[in-house]
Design an enzyme around this catalytic site. Structure first.
Site, PDB file in Angstrom:
ATOM      1  N   ASP A  36      -4.558   1.982  14.192  1.00 54.33           N
ATOM      2  CA  ASP A  36      -3.412   1.524  13.205  1.00 54.33           C
ATOM      3  C   ASP A  36      -2.698   0.169  13.621  1.00 54.33           C
ATOM      4  OD1 ASP A  36      -1.863   3.552  10.988  1.00 54.33           O
ATOM      5  OD2 ASP A  36      -0.960   1.924  11.534  1.00 54.33           O
ATOM      6  N   ASP A  56      -5.292  -4.345  13.487  1.00 53.86           N
ATOM      7  CA  ASP A  56      -4.911  -4.701  12.163  1.00 53.86           C
ATOM      8  C   ASP A  56      -6.396  -4.853  11.654  1.00 53.86           C
ATOM      9  OD1 ASP A  56      -4.648  -5.828  10.026  1.00 53.86           O
ATOM     10  OD2 ASP A  56      -2.966  -7.256  10.641  1.00 53.86           O
ATOM     11  N   VAL A  57      -6.548  -3.859  10.640  1.00 53.73           N
ATOM     12  CA  VAL A  57      -7.793  -3.825  10.110  1.00 53.73           C
ATOM     13  C   VAL A  57      -8.172  -5.122   9.186  1.00 53.73           C
ATOM     14  CG1 VAL A  57      -8.119  -1.175  10.207  1.00 53.73           C
ATOM     15  CG2 VAL A  57      -7.022  -2.481   8.129  1.00 53.73           C
ATOM     16  N   TYR A 147      -3.312  -1.676  -6.435  1.00 50.92           N
ATOM     17  CA  TYR A 147      -3.879  -0.435  -5.726  1.00 50.92           C
ATOM     18  C   TYR A 147      -5.031  -0.101  -6.246  1.00 50.92           C
ATOM     19  CZ  TYR A 147      -3.471   4.027  -3.417  1.00 50.92           C
ATOM     20  OH  TYR A 147      -4.119   5.213  -2.756  1.00 50.92           O
ATOM     21  N   LYS A 151      -8.928   0.541  -4.809  1.00 48.65           N
ATOM     22  CA  LYS A 151      -9.448   1.547  -4.772  1.00 48.65           C
ATOM     23  C   LYS A 151     -10.719   1.845  -5.490  1.00 48.65           C
ATOM     24  CE  LYS A 151      -6.546   3.330  -1.572  1.00 48.65           C
ATOM     25  NZ  LYS A 151      -7.277   3.666  -0.111  1.00 48.65           N
TER      26      LYS A 151
HETATM   27  N1  NAD Z   1      -0.724   9.987  -0.132  1.00 50.71           N
HETATM   28  C1  NAD Z   1      -1.315  10.191  -1.316  1.00 50.71           C
HETATM   29  O1  NAD Z   1      -0.583  10.613  -2.025  1.00 50.71           O
HETATM   30  C2  NAD Z   1      -2.628   9.484  -1.582  1.00 50.71           C
HETATM   31  C3  NAD Z   1      -3.233   9.707  -2.637  1.00 50.71           C
HETATM   32  C4  NAD Z   1      -4.467   9.132  -3.080  1.00 50.71           C
HETATM   33  C5  NAD Z   1      -5.138   8.244  -1.923  1.00 50.71           C
HETATM   34  N2  NAD Z   1      -4.533   8.049  -0.926  1.00 50.71           N
HETATM   35  C6  NAD Z   1      -5.118   7.271   0.142  1.00 50.71           C
HETATM   36  O2  NAD Z   1      -5.217   7.935   1.311  1.00 50.71           O
HETATM   37  C7  NAD Z   1      -5.015   7.263   2.419  1.00 50.71           C
HETATM   38  C8  NAD Z   1      -4.175   7.792   3.507  1.00 50.71           C
HETATM   39  O3  NAD Z   1      -2.915   7.910   2.840  1.00 50.71           O
HETATM   40  P1  NAD Z   1      -1.452   8.162   3.504  1.00 50.71           P
HETATM   41  O4  NAD Z   1      -0.592   9.014   2.831  1.00 50.71           O
HETATM   42  O5  NAD Z   1      -1.881   8.585   4.977  1.00 50.71           O
HETATM   43  O6  NAD Z   1      -0.921   6.524   3.714  1.00 50.71           O
HETATM   44  P2  NAD Z   1       0.333   6.238   4.885  1.00 50.71           P
HETATM   45  O7  NAD Z   1       1.062   5.275   4.155  1.00 50.71           O
HETATM   46  O8  NAD Z   1       0.988   7.724   5.172  1.00 50.71           O
HETATM   47  O9  NAD Z   1      -0.686   5.663   6.086  1.00 50.71           O
HETATM   48  C9  NAD Z   1      -1.335   4.659   6.091  1.00 50.71           C
HETATM   49  C10 NAD Z   1      -1.531   3.933   7.274  1.00 50.71           C
HETATM   50  O10 NAD Z   1      -2.170   2.891   7.383  1.00 50.71           O
HETATM   51  C11 NAD Z   1      -1.612   1.785   8.317  1.00 50.71           C
HETATM   52  N3  NAD Z   1      -1.891   0.566   7.824  1.00 50.71           N
HETATM   53  C12 NAD Z   1      -1.380  -0.358   6.916  1.00 50.71           C
HETATM   54  N4  NAD Z   1      -1.769  -1.320   7.049  1.00 50.71           N
HETATM   55  C13 NAD Z   1      -2.713  -1.586   8.152  1.00 50.71           C
HETATM   56  C14 NAD Z   1      -3.664  -2.601   8.708  1.00 50.71           C
HETATM   57  N5  NAD Z   1      -3.591  -3.684   8.271  1.00 50.71           N
HETATM   58  N6  NAD Z   1      -4.431  -2.117   9.876  1.00 50.71           N
HETATM   59  C15 NAD Z   1      -4.238  -1.039  10.299  1.00 50.71           C
HETATM   60  N7  NAD Z   1      -3.474  -0.030   9.821  1.00 50.71           N
HETATM   61  C16 NAD Z   1      -2.705  -0.451   8.682  1.00 50.71           C
HETATM   62  C17 NAD Z   1      -0.006   2.082   8.228  1.00 50.71           C
HETATM   63  O11 NAD Z   1       0.781   1.576   9.459  1.00 50.71           O
HETATM   64  C18 NAD Z   1      -0.104   3.756   8.052  1.00 50.71           C
HETATM   65  O12 NAD Z   1       0.034   4.618   9.405  1.00 50.71           O
HETATM   66  C19 NAD Z   1      -4.870   5.964   2.054  1.00 50.71           C
HETATM   67  O13 NAD Z   1      -6.163   5.268   1.887  1.00 50.71           O
HETATM   68  C20 NAD Z   1      -4.378   6.112   0.616  1.00 50.71           C
HETATM   69  O14 NAD Z   1      -4.450   4.926  -0.428  1.00 50.71           O
HETATM   70  C21 NAD Z   1      -3.350   8.595  -0.469  1.00 50.71           C
END
Ligand code: NAD
Length: 249
Positions: A36, A56-57, A147, A151
């Site tokens: 992360d 950082d990805v 977004y 996706k």
């Molecule tokens: N939460 C939802 O309702 C939901 C619904 C559909 C899809 N998703 C997808 O599921 C996945 C996980 O969602 P989540 O709820 O855990 O999100 P979240 O926002 O809680 O966590 C995302 C994490 O990614 C990290 N991150 C952001 N930019 C980064 C970078 N450049 N390098 C490395 N790390 C980075 C952040 O620090 C964070 O810890 C995501 O791909 C999201 O799009 C989530």
């Protein structure tokens, strides 16, 4: 609980869903390393017996160096890409920098990680890559263009890559979560409430009346789908998108 015994997994993103994905892979026997860009996010999984790494990805060099380091001791067999950002705004309102950041993290970041690990997995005898897309990768939504574009892109990347690397014993699939009980979903519902001049409770009620199971998705529901796709239970499945939405319609 030994579906993944002897496997080594890297999970990007230690957020509300990513941290549970990492934990579930670990519970099923995998040695897990979590990446992360936020130390605060990594702190969530650090106590759970998993390795963590600040990456950082969107930084291609950092991703390649970290991937080589992670695979130096033994091959990495599983990659779960969950790191993402969610930026809201209509076409006119959304700052183009936010558009770019969304594509950089959610799509190019996934591409960099897939690229680095596909090469290493091919050399190590194969593996499974699971990319997290979204219901927003299957249909567009107002004020969520960046977004959704990112996706949809993840699904295209996944299908294309699956066809490229199948002969190397690597499977690539996507999980598309619906409305998951999480901060990201709370933010999304607040955005919708503002847009439609209603309350968050009303937005949630509307989601649930359009969901066959009548409940929000839990992070563990998404994590279990990732475990399935990471394990040999799905050994003949590649290039697919698995929706985990509770039956949203
Ligand atoms: N939460 C939802 O309702 C939901 C619904 C559909 C899809 N998703 C997808 O599921 C996945 C996980 O969602 P989540 O709820 O855990 O999100 P979240 O926002 O809680 O966590 C995302 C994490 O990614 C990290 N991150 C952001 N930019 C980064 C970078 N450049 N390098 C490395 N790390 C980075 C952040 O620090 C964070 O810890 C995501 O791909 C999201 O799009 C989530």
């Amino acid at each position: 609980m030994s579906l993944l015994r002897g496997r080594r997994a890297v999970v990007t993103g230690a957020g509300d869903i990513g941290s549970v994905v990492a934990q579930r892979l670990h519970e099923h026997g995998a040695a897990v390393e979590v990446w992360d860009s936020s130390q605060a996010s990594l702190a969530r999984v650090e106590a759970g017996g998993m390795d963590v790494r600040l990456v950082d990805v969107t930084d291609r060099d950092a991703v390649e160096a970290a991937a080589e380091d992670a695979a130096a001791a033994a091959p990495v067999n599983v990659l779960a890409n969950t790191a993402a950002v969610a930026r809201f705004g209509s076409l006119a309102e959304l700052d183009p920098d936010d558009w770019q950041e969304t594509l950089d993290v959610n799509l190019t970041g996934v591409y960099f990680c897939c690229r680095a690990f596909a090469t290493l997995m091919a050399a190590g005898g194969g593996g499974s890559i699971v990319n997290i897309s979204s219901i927003g990768g299957l249909r567009g939504e107002a004020d969520f263009a960046a977004y959704c574009a990112s996706k949809f892109g993840v699904i295209g990347l996944t299908q294309s890559l699956a066809r490229e690397v199948g002969a190397s014993g690597i499977r690539v699939n996507t999980v598309c979560p619906g409305a998951v009980e999480s901060q990201m979903n709370t933010d999304t519902m607040a955005r919708d409430a503002r847009r439609y001049g209603t309350t968050v409770e009303d937005v949630e009620r509307r989601i649930l009346t359009r969901t066959a199971l009548g409940r929000l998705v839990q992070p563990a529901d998404v994590a279990d789908a990732v475990v399935f796709l990471a394990s040999d239970l799905s050994s003949c499945i590649t290039g697919e998108s698995l929706a985990v939405t509770g039956g949203i319609f």
